[in-house]
Design a protein around this motif. Structure first.
Motif, PDB file in Angstrom:
ATOM      1  N   THR A 360       1.459   4.802   8.205  1.00 28.36           N
ATOM      2  CA  THR A 360       3.475   3.995   8.229  1.00 28.36           C
ATOM      3  C   THR A 360       3.201   2.993   7.248  1.00 28.36           C
ATOM      4  N   ILE A 361       2.219   2.262   7.119  1.00 26.10           N
ATOM      5  CA  ILE A 361       2.387   1.567   5.985  1.00 26.10           C
ATOM      6  C   ILE A 361       2.061   1.452   4.579  1.00 26.10           C
ATOM      7  N   LEU A 362       1.283   3.205   4.283  1.00 24.82           N
ATOM      8  CA  LEU A 362       1.665   4.093   2.963  1.00 24.82           C
ATOM      9  C   LEU A 362       2.929   4.245   2.676  1.00 24.82           C
ATOM     10  N   ALA A 363       3.542   4.864   4.143  1.00 27.56           N
ATOM     11  CA  ALA A 363       4.977   5.560   3.609  1.00 27.56           C
ATOM     12  C   ALA A 363       5.725   4.621   3.515  1.00 27.56           C
ATOM     13  N   TYR A 364       5.735   3.628   4.043  1.00 28.46           N
ATOM     14  CA  TYR A 364       6.595   2.149   3.178  1.00 28.46           C
ATOM     15  C   TYR A 364       6.762   1.266   1.841  1.00 28.46           C
ATOM     16  N   ILE A 365       4.738   1.296   2.063  1.00 27.89           N
ATOM     17  CA  ILE A 365       5.111   1.389   0.346  1.00 27.89           C
ATOM     18  C   ILE A 365       4.763   2.131  -0.827  1.00 27.89           C
ATOM     19  N   THR A 366       5.400   3.652  -0.098  1.00 25.11           N
ATOM     20  CA  THR A 366       5.424   4.952  -1.076  1.00 25.11           C
ATOM     21  C   THR A 366       7.323   3.660  -1.523  1.00 25.11           C
ATOM     22  N   SER A 367       7.598   4.163   0.172  1.00 24.05           N
ATOM     23  CA  SER A 367       9.248   4.137   0.163  1.00 24.05           C
ATOM     24  C   SER A 367       9.744   2.738  -0.833  1.00 24.05           C
ATOM     25  N   ASN A 371      11.677   3.769  -4.100  1.00 20.53           N
ATOM     26  CA  ASN A 371      13.063   2.996  -4.785  1.00 20.53           C
ATOM     27  C   ASN A 371      12.944   1.934  -4.989  1.00 20.53           C
ATOM     28  N   PHE A 372      12.479   1.067  -6.606  1.00 17.74           N
ATOM     29  CA  PHE A 372      11.893   0.502  -7.295  1.00 17.74           C
ATOM     30  C   PHE A 372      12.062   1.617  -8.395  1.00 17.74           C
ATOM     31  N   VAL A 373      11.138   2.160  -8.298  1.00 19.15           N
ATOM     32  CA  VAL A 373      10.973   2.395  -8.996  1.00 19.15           C
ATOM     33  C   VAL A 373      11.170   4.082  -9.767  1.00 19.15           C
ATOM     34  N   LEU A 374      12.157   4.109  -9.332  1.00 16.78           N
ATOM     35  CA  LEU A 374      13.219   5.881  -9.300  1.00 16.78           C
ATOM     36  C   LEU A 374      14.572   5.587 -10.206  1.00 16.78           C
ATOM     37  N   PRO A 375      15.110   3.949  -9.554  1.00 19.27           N
ATOM     38  CA  PRO A 375      16.173   4.103 -10.818  1.00 19.27           C
ATOM     39  C   PRO A 375      15.806   3.294 -11.934  1.00 19.27           C
ATOM     40  N   ILE A 376      14.698   2.976 -12.300  1.00 19.96           N
ATOM     41  CA  ILE A 376      14.061   2.709 -13.496  1.00 19.96           C
ATOM     42  C   ILE A 376      13.986   4.311 -14.200  1.00 19.96           C
ATOM     43  N   ILE A 377      13.663   4.351 -13.739  1.00 23.90           N
ATOM     44  CA  ILE A 377      13.866   6.477 -14.560  1.00 23.90           C
ATOM     45  C   ILE A 377      14.472   6.785 -14.816  1.00 23.90           C
ATOM     46  N   ILE A 378      15.600   6.742 -14.317  1.00 21.15           N
ATOM     47  CA  ILE A 378      16.871   7.284 -13.925  1.00 21.15           C
ATOM     48  C   ILE A 378      17.508   7.060 -15.259  1.00 21.15           C
ATOM     49  N   LYS A 385      23.216   4.435 -15.259  1.00 20.70           N
ATOM     50  CA  LYS A 385      22.762   3.178 -14.011  1.00 20.70           C
ATOM     51  C   LYS A 385      23.454   4.411 -12.685  1.00 20.70           C
ATOM     52  N   PRO A 386      21.736   4.082 -11.985  1.00 23.94           N
ATOM     53  CA  PRO A 386      22.333   4.654 -10.345  1.00 23.94           C
ATOM     54  C   PRO A 386      23.481   4.290  -9.527  1.00 23.94           C
ATOM     55  N   PRO A 387      24.256   4.857  -8.613  1.00 26.74           N
ATOM     56  CA  PRO A 387      25.270   3.957  -8.317  1.00 26.74           C
ATOM     57  C   PRO A 387      24.725   2.672  -7.615  1.00 26.74           C
ATOM     58  N   PHE A 390      22.256   2.576  -4.321  1.00 27.29           N
ATOM     59  CA  PHE A 390      21.487   3.677  -3.932  1.00 27.29           C
ATOM     60  C   PHE A 390      19.552   3.897  -3.698  1.00 27.29           C
ATOM     61  N   MET A 391      19.488   4.829  -2.504  1.00 26.40           N
ATOM     62  CA  MET A 391      18.148   4.669  -2.220  1.00 26.40           C
ATOM     63  C   MET A 391      17.682   6.381  -1.474  1.00 26.40           C
ATOM     64  N   LEU A 392      16.201   5.979  -2.406  1.00 25.07           N
ATOM     65  CA  LEU A 392      15.580   7.526  -2.196  1.00 25.07           C
ATOM     66  C   LEU A 392      15.369   7.434  -0.553  1.00 25.07           C
ATOM     67  N   SER A 393      14.730   6.562  -0.628  1.00 24.53           N
ATOM     68  CA  SER A 393      14.097   6.834   0.819  1.00 24.53           C
ATOM     69  C   SER A 393      14.754   5.186   1.104  1.00 24.53           C
ATOM     70  N   TYR A 394      14.651   5.389   2.656  1.00 27.44           N
ATOM     71  CA  TYR A 394      15.308   4.404   3.852  1.00 27.44           C
ATOM     72  C   TYR A 394      13.914   5.005   5.268  1.00 27.44           C
ATOM     73  N   ILE A 395      13.655   3.999   5.521  1.00 24.58           N
ATOM     74  CA  ILE A 395      12.754   3.929   6.832  1.00 24.58           C
ATOM     75  C   ILE A 395      13.393   3.096   8.155  1.00 24.58           C
ATOM     76  N   PRO A 396      14.154   3.259   8.624  1.00 20.40           N
ATOM     77  CA  PRO A 396      14.926   1.894   9.991  1.00 20.40           C
ATOM     78  C   PRO A 396      13.301   2.604  10.376  1.00 20.40           C
ATOM     79  N   TRP A 397      13.690   1.487  12.151  1.00 17.48           N
ATOM     80  CA  TRP A 397      12.595   1.581  12.716  1.00 17.48           C
ATOM     81  C   TRP A 397      12.197   2.186  13.221  1.00 17.48           C
ATOM     82  N   SER A 398      13.836   3.546  13.807  1.00 15.44           N
ATOM     83  CA  SER A 398      13.897   4.216  14.587  1.00 15.44           C
ATOM     84  C   SER A 398      13.242   5.813  13.730  1.00 15.44           C
ATOM     85  N   LEU A 399      13.211   5.750  12.493  1.00 10.50           N
ATOM     86  CA  LEU A 399      11.993   6.530  12.073  1.00 10.50           C
ATOM     87  C   LEU A 399      10.310   6.822  11.967  1.00 10.50           C
TER      88      LEU A 399
END
Lengths: 435, 234
Positions: A360-367, A371-378, A385-387, A390-399
């Motif tokens: 879970t910790i790894l997933a949060y860090i990756t997420s 989300n931080f790096v992808l807009p820069i790459i795009i 500029k991405p919309p 925009f986010m590629l990954s979103y981890i709600p508490w339910s997930l």
């Protein structure tokens, strides 16, 4: 046997095979992180779509139309009586939409609105007040930007875009008097001959829309001015608006106090044989598709967890085999099969817990990283500029909860058989070192 | 203390449905009184260990009955047997059966751990018991670091930690030298005399049998004779 002692037992056993245990934990960590990351893409797309839908309308807004014919004052009164309805806004659109201030022109969305209901529905002003006299108007936040001098002809699209800002009105429009051109002619079909105008005073400017990209170029005129404008327009073209249209509204919306009331109020309005359209309804349909999509992603992710669980199964089976003699001795001196089973289940649960926690910790860090790096790459590679939002990954508490449940469930299931096997260790064979 | 009535047992060897049945014990009757030391002697393969395993609940027979301390244990489930062993029986094995990854102290306190006794009480009792068997300075040693005699003393301390009224011993001196054997036997005698603990010992060693009040011999699965201590000594 107390839980604390079982825990001590398990810890000392895990320490004995540190490398093997950590490799199994690593597999579970990767499995769990993969499950969360994969599903987080689905959750992110869903969230973006929901935000997109919500940005266009208010959550507590219900658009109401009649099955046949247009909405009239009688319908508005009927809707106001419906239990749970806070207010009913009604708008009449005006075909004449040109306003000017000296050499500056704007082709706006002109409409007549019922001011008290608009205010009750949440319409707010950036500055000024709502109209009181006939020729007073309220303009949208971006009205001034759209109020601009005629652009020189023959400009390329790029040059036009650049000049637009330059040619826009720069001053404060509040309390300015504009000329309202009573004609249906627009920038494309210019009016022939002289056009009657009325002076209108801007008494209020609407609040900036919450969405960065949204443009508000509307103009609210009073009911009296609306009738005057229509009578002038009808003289120019009697067919421009029918008597029926004149008495009815172009847009009627019912507002509830909270988003939770929308469903019940919608049902009540539909019982009165009106057709409704609300964000809740749209979201409901959208949610069904996205739930299926997310379930699919979770299913694929769960396969990774299943593969990791094979590792746990192997580790636990080896642990049981290696400790068969110890199990036999423990059984001989009085350990019940239940105690033995619980010790091994606890061990697999610990492996699972470590895997789930680290995963879970790894997933949060990756997420967060994605989300931080992808807009820069795009921005770097596509030069766009991405919309916004925009986010590629979103981890709600339910997930997180779903992933933890799946991973722990799979872990316990994979540890179940080795634990059950441990209870069947034959005491005599174990004491004879035959196992 | 122990009452074995009409107990028979046969090993089943081979696949299910095609098993070979090898009878081991035939209609065994044995009574052991409280505070008695009974030695079960016999040749290898005569069935004496099988009798002890049946009384310990490690295997179960469908024929005959066993009563220990007034409780009929013949039809006990595995869990019930485990609880019964923990609360009523102590074991001394030929090969000590200590858990190698646990220190002498941890091995001794294991029955207390299984019973759910508090840490403080466990520490006090285990230290006391190790002192009683003369191993207080070896409590942090692992079985691999102890001699055979010391390991057997740890095993006895473990057997005694819950004060069981009955101790079942399977060839208790089998892995010991004569010096350690003597020490062990005198300790058994002391425990019997001081605390009235009942002992049922499987042995083929006459030295061991010599401390018993009674000697029981098993020949080819039949309990042939019962001799009093006086008869054994004669």
């Amino acid at each position: 046997m107390k839980f604390k002692d079982k825990h001590r037992f398990v810890r000392s056993n895990m320490k004995k095979n540190r490398t093997r245990v950590w490799m199994t934990i690593l597999a579970s960590t990767i499995g769990c992180a993969f499950l969360i990351m994969l599903a987080s893409i689905g959750f992110a797309i869903h969230k973006t779509a929901v935000n997109d839908v919500m940005s266009f309308r208010m959550v507590n807004e219900i658009q109401v139309v009649k099955e046949n014919g247009r909405m009239t004052e009688k319908d508005v009164k009927k809707l106001e009586q419906v239990k749970g309805v806070k207010t009913v806004t009604r708008k009449k659109y005006v075909p004449a939409n040109q306003l000017s201030l000296g050499e500056y022109h704007n082709f706006a969305d002109v409409m007549s609105a019922h001011v008290p209901s608009e205010e009750k529905a949440g319409f707010e002003l950036e500055k000024g007040r709502m109209p009181k006299a006939k020729n007073e108007i309220v303009v949208g936040y971006h009205f001034a930007e759209e109020l601009r001098k005629d652009l020189p002809e023959g400009l390329s699209e790029e040059e036009t875009q650049k000049k637009m800002k330059e040619f826009s009105y720069k001053g404060d429009l509040l309390n300015e008097t504009l000329k309202y051109h009573l004609t249906t002619a627009g920038p494309e079909n210019k009016a022939e001959g002289p056009v009657k105008t009325v002076d209108v005073k801007i008494v209020g400017i609407g609040k900036k829309p919450t969405r960065e990209w949204a443009r508000d170029n509307s103009v609210f005129i009073t009911e009296e001015l609306y009738h005057e404008v229509i009578s002038v327009l009808r003289k120019q073209d009697p067919k421009i608006i029918s008597d029926n249209e004149l008495k009815s509204y172009g847009e009627v919306k019912a507002f509830t106090a909270t988003a939770e009331d929308v469903k019940e109020v919608t049902d009540r309005i539909e019982k009165l044989e009106y057709m409704t359209y609300s964000i809740i309804k749209e979201l409901k349909e959208m949610n069904v598709y996205f739930t299926l999509f997310k379930a699919g992603l979770i299913f694929i992710g769960a396969i990774a967890v299943l593969i990791a669980s094979i590792g746990i199964f192997n580790t636990m089976t080896m642990a049981v085999t290696e400790r068969s003699q110890d199990i036999g001795i423990m059984k001989a001196i009085g350990a019940t099969p239940k105690t033995i089973k619980r010790i091994f289940l606890l061990e697999s649960a610990y492996i699972g817990l470590w895997g789930v926690g680290l995963g879970t910790i790894l997933a949060y860090i990756t997420s967060y990283g994605v989300n931080f790096v992808l807009p820069i790459i795009i921005e770097q590679f596509v030069n766009e500029k991405p919309p916004e939002g925009f986010m590629l990954s979103y981890i709600p508490w339910s997930l997180t909860l779903i992933a933890v449940t799946i991973c722990m469930g799979v872990t316990l299931l994979s540890g179940w058989r080795p634990a059950a096997k441990a209870t069947t260790v034959d005491v005599l064979k174990a004491l004879r070192r035959d196992v | 203390m122990i009452s074995v009535s009409n107990l028979s047992y046969a090993f089943k060897i081979g696949k299910k449905g095609k098993e070979n049945i090898i009878p081991v014990l035939h209609d065994v009757n044995l009574q052991v009184a409280e505070g008695e030391i009974v030695a079960v002697v016999g040749r290898s393969g005569s069935g004496k260990s099988t009798l002890l395993n049946l009384i310990s609940g490690f295997i179960q027979s469908e024929v005959g009955s066993i009563t220990i301390n007034g409780t009929d244990v013949s039809k006990f489930s595995e869990s019930k047997w485990a609880e019964f062993r923990l609360n009523h029986l102590g074991f001394i094995f030929q090969s000590f059966q200590l858990i190698p990854s646990m220190s002498a102290f941890e091995n001794v306190e294991l029955p207390l751990v299984l019973k759910g006794v508090s840490v403080t009480e466990r520490k006090k009792k285990a230290e006391e018991m190790l002192k009683r068997v003369g191993l207080e300075s070896f409590q942090h040693h692992y079985p691999g670091e102890l001699s055979g005699g010391q390991q057997q003393r740890v095993s006895i301390a473990r057997a005694l930690i819950l004060n069981p009224p009955l101790i079942l011993a399977d060839e208790p001196t089998g892995s010991l030298d004569s010096e350690n054997e003597k020490q062990l036997l005198s300790f058994v005698k002391e425990l019997n005399e001081k605390y009235g603990i009942t002992f049922l010992m499987i042995t083929h060693d006459h030295e061991v049998a010599s401390i018993a009040h009674r000697k029981v011999e098993i020949i080819d699965g039949y309990l042939r004779e019962e001799k009093t201590l006086h008869e054994v000594q004669r």
